[in-house]
Design a protein around this motif. Structure first.
Motif, PDB file in Angstrom:
ATOM      1  N   GLN A 105       0.793  -1.257   0.052  1.00 29.83           N
ATOM      2  CA  GLN A 105       0.037   0.045  -0.051  1.00 29.83           C
ATOM      3  C   GLN A 105       0.894   1.186   0.029  1.00 29.83           C
ATOM      4  O   GLN A 105       1.787   1.525   0.903  1.00 29.83           O
ATOM      5  CB  GLN A 105      -1.040   0.109   1.324  1.00 29.83           C
ATOM      6  CG  GLN A 105      -1.674   1.153   1.420  1.00 29.83           C
ATOM      7  CD  GLN A 105      -2.974   0.917   0.179  1.00 29.83           C
ATOM      8  OE1 GLN A 105      -3.529   0.003   0.035  1.00 29.83           O
ATOM      9  NE2 GLN A 105      -3.462   2.089  -0.620  1.00 29.83           N
ATOM     10  N   VAL A 106       0.806   2.296  -0.925  1.00 33.51           N
ATOM     11  CA  VAL A 106       1.802   3.475  -0.979  1.00 33.51           C
ATOM     12  C   VAL A 106       1.250   4.232  -0.134  1.00 33.51           C
ATOM     13  O   VAL A 106       0.301   4.637   0.441  1.00 33.51           O
ATOM     14  CB  VAL A 106       1.175   4.169  -2.278  1.00 33.51           C
ATOM     15  CG1 VAL A 106       1.883   5.523  -2.346  1.00 33.51           C
ATOM     16  CG2 VAL A 106       1.551   3.158  -3.494  1.00 33.51           C
ATOM     17  N   ASP A 107       2.373   4.639   0.491  1.00 30.55           N
ATOM     18  CA  ASP A 107       2.552   5.572   1.868  1.00 30.55           C
ATOM     19  C   ASP A 107       2.929   7.145   1.348  1.00 30.55           C
ATOM     20  O   ASP A 107       1.934   7.904   1.588  1.00 30.55           O
ATOM     21  CB  ASP A 107       3.692   5.068   2.823  1.00 30.55           C
ATOM     22  CG  ASP A 107       3.082   4.104   3.429  1.00 30.55           C
ATOM     23  OD1 ASP A 107       1.868   3.988   4.073  1.00 30.55           O
ATOM     24  OD2 ASP A 107       3.841   3.259   3.769  1.00 30.55           O
ATOM     25  N   HIS A 108       3.897   6.944   0.491  1.00 29.55           N
ATOM     26  CA  HIS A 108       4.293   8.439   0.026  1.00 29.55           C
ATOM     27  C   HIS A 108       5.125   8.316  -1.621  1.00 29.55           C
ATOM     28  O   HIS A 108       5.498   7.201  -1.664  1.00 29.55           O
ATOM     29  CB  HIS A 108       5.438   9.096   0.779  1.00 29.55           C
ATOM     30  CG  HIS A 108       4.882   9.180   2.411  1.00 29.55           C
ATOM     31  ND1 HIS A 108       4.012  10.450   2.542  1.00 29.55           N
ATOM     32  CD2 HIS A 108       5.404   8.641   3.425  1.00 29.55           C
ATOM     33  CE1 HIS A 108       3.685  10.402   3.855  1.00 29.55           C
ATOM     34  NE2 HIS A 108       4.541   9.260   4.475  1.00 29.55           N
ATOM     35  N   MET A 109       4.735   9.296  -2.189  1.00 29.34           N
ATOM     36  CA  MET A 109       5.728   9.519  -3.473  1.00 29.34           C
ATOM     37  C   MET A 109       6.627  10.777  -3.480  1.00 29.34           C
ATOM     38  O   MET A 109       5.984  11.690  -3.123  1.00 29.34           O
ATOM     39  CB  MET A 109       4.587   9.472  -4.560  1.00 29.34           C
ATOM     40  CG  MET A 109       3.765   8.331  -4.673  1.00 29.34           C
ATOM     41  SD  MET A 109       2.923   8.334  -6.208  1.00 29.34           S
ATOM     42  CE  MET A 109       2.446   6.638  -6.477  1.00 29.34           C
ATOM     43  N   HIS A 110       7.638  10.575  -3.832  1.00 30.67           N
ATOM     44  CA  HIS A 110       8.722  11.702  -3.835  1.00 30.67           C
ATOM     45  C   HIS A 110       9.197  12.007  -5.097  1.00 30.67           C
ATOM     46  O   HIS A 110       9.516  10.780  -5.708  1.00 30.67           O
ATOM     47  CB  HIS A 110       9.786  11.607  -2.777  1.00 30.67           C
ATOM     48  CG  HIS A 110       9.386  11.139  -1.267  1.00 30.67           C
ATOM     49  ND1 HIS A 110       9.081  11.957  -0.447  1.00 30.67           N
ATOM     50  CD2 HIS A 110       9.128   9.781  -1.075  1.00 30.67           C
ATOM     51  CE1 HIS A 110       8.615  11.679   0.663  1.00 30.67           C
ATOM     52  NE2 HIS A 110       8.556  10.160   0.472  1.00 30.67           N
ATOM     53  N   PRO A 111       9.323  13.213  -5.399  1.00 36.13           N
ATOM     54  CA  PRO A 111      10.160  13.399  -6.903  1.00 36.13           C
ATOM     55  C   PRO A 111      11.581  13.078  -6.670  1.00 36.13           C
ATOM     56  O   PRO A 111      12.248  13.205  -5.847  1.00 36.13           O
ATOM     57  CB  PRO A 111       9.795  15.025  -7.083  1.00 36.13           C
ATOM     58  CG  PRO A 111       9.665  15.359  -5.689  1.00 36.13           C
ATOM     59  CD  PRO A 111       9.020  14.382  -4.997  1.00 36.13           C
ATOM     60  N   GLY A 112      12.102  12.442  -7.770  1.00 36.38           N
ATOM     61  CA  GLY A 112      13.682  12.116  -7.845  1.00 36.38           C
ATOM     62  C   GLY A 112      13.929  12.011  -9.298  1.00 36.38           C
ATOM     63  O   GLY A 112      14.195  11.177 -10.280  1.00 36.38           O
ATOM     64  N   GLY A 113      14.163  13.261  -9.804  1.00 32.98           N
ATOM     65  CA  GLY A 113      14.487  13.595 -11.182  1.00 32.98           C
ATOM     66  C   GLY A 113      13.490  13.073 -11.943  1.00 32.98           C
ATOM     67  O   GLY A 113      12.185  13.230 -12.110  1.00 32.98           O
ATOM     68  N   ASP A 114      14.033  11.995 -13.057  1.00 31.19           N
ATOM     69  CA  ASP A 114      13.075  11.696 -14.199  1.00 31.19           C
ATOM     70  C   ASP A 114      12.283  10.450 -13.649  1.00 31.19           C
ATOM     71  O   ASP A 114      11.724   9.456 -14.253  1.00 31.19           O
ATOM     72  CB  ASP A 114      13.919  11.208 -15.418  1.00 31.19           C
ATOM     73  CG  ASP A 114      14.768  10.244 -15.318  1.00 31.19           C
ATOM     74  OD1 ASP A 114      15.231   9.745 -14.024  1.00 31.19           O
ATOM     75  OD2 ASP A 114      15.649   9.993 -16.111  1.00 31.19           O
TER      76      ASP A 114
END
Length: 175
Positions: free
Chosen positions: A132-141
């Motif tokens: 189950q997704v907790d967080h999404m973080h940007p990481g370049g591409d």
């Protein structure tokens, strides 16, 4: 031999190719991340090597997915995914899920799978986890996805428990 100094080779230019060459030296396990666009909806999946365990309390995993991938879009829509750890003899399956020319429907039509926690799980994987997704973080591409593990299982193949490994831009296995 006090005072002896070793000659260090000069640093390379920092380029995408030099970066890829450096990380090609690091062996990594091969996984297929699967999800559906909604509960019971269209299936999608892709081969991923940027995966790791993140936490034991709570049980968490981390996966990095291309911002342009249909699988990331499916995970955003569903909020969950399955992480399928591949066996040593599953390089053809890894290639199928990595090939953008093969439709999502064909990827799954050619692969034994079942539903667990309303997610497609590859039946012959060495092991699998639903998350189950907790967080999404940007990481370049790419997007870095952290998730809590909901269930864990093993594949039902009798061929053994060695993982598929990606090293020096080729599939290999542990001996």
């Amino acid at each position: 031999m006090s005072g002896a100094t070793a000659l260090n080779p000069p640093a390379q230019a920092v380029t995408q190719e030099a970066f890829r060459n450096a990380f090609a030296q690091l062996p990594t396990g091969v996984t297929v991340v699967t999800t559906s666009t909604r509960s019971g909806g269209d299936l999608c999946g892709m081969t991923v090597s940027a995966v790791c365990s993140l936490s034991l309390d709570p049980l968490m995993a981390l996966v990095c997915l291309s911002n342009q991938s249909r699988t990331l879009a499916g995970i955003r829509a569903n909020g969950a995914f399955a992480l399928n750890l591949l066996r040593h003899d599953q390089a053809p399956l890894a290639k199928r899920f990595a090939d953008a020319r093969i439709s999502q429907d064909d990827r799954f039509a050619l692969t034994r799978h079942h539903q667990t926690d309303d997610l497609p799980v590859l039946s012959d994987a060495l092991a699998w986890l639903t998350c189950q997704v907790d967080h999404m973080h940007p990481g370049g591409d790419h997007t870095i996805v952290t998730a809590t593990v909901r269930s864990i299982g093993s594949g039902d193949s009798p061929s053994g428990g060695r993982p598929l490994v990606w090293h020096s831009r080729a599939f290999t296995t542990l001996t």
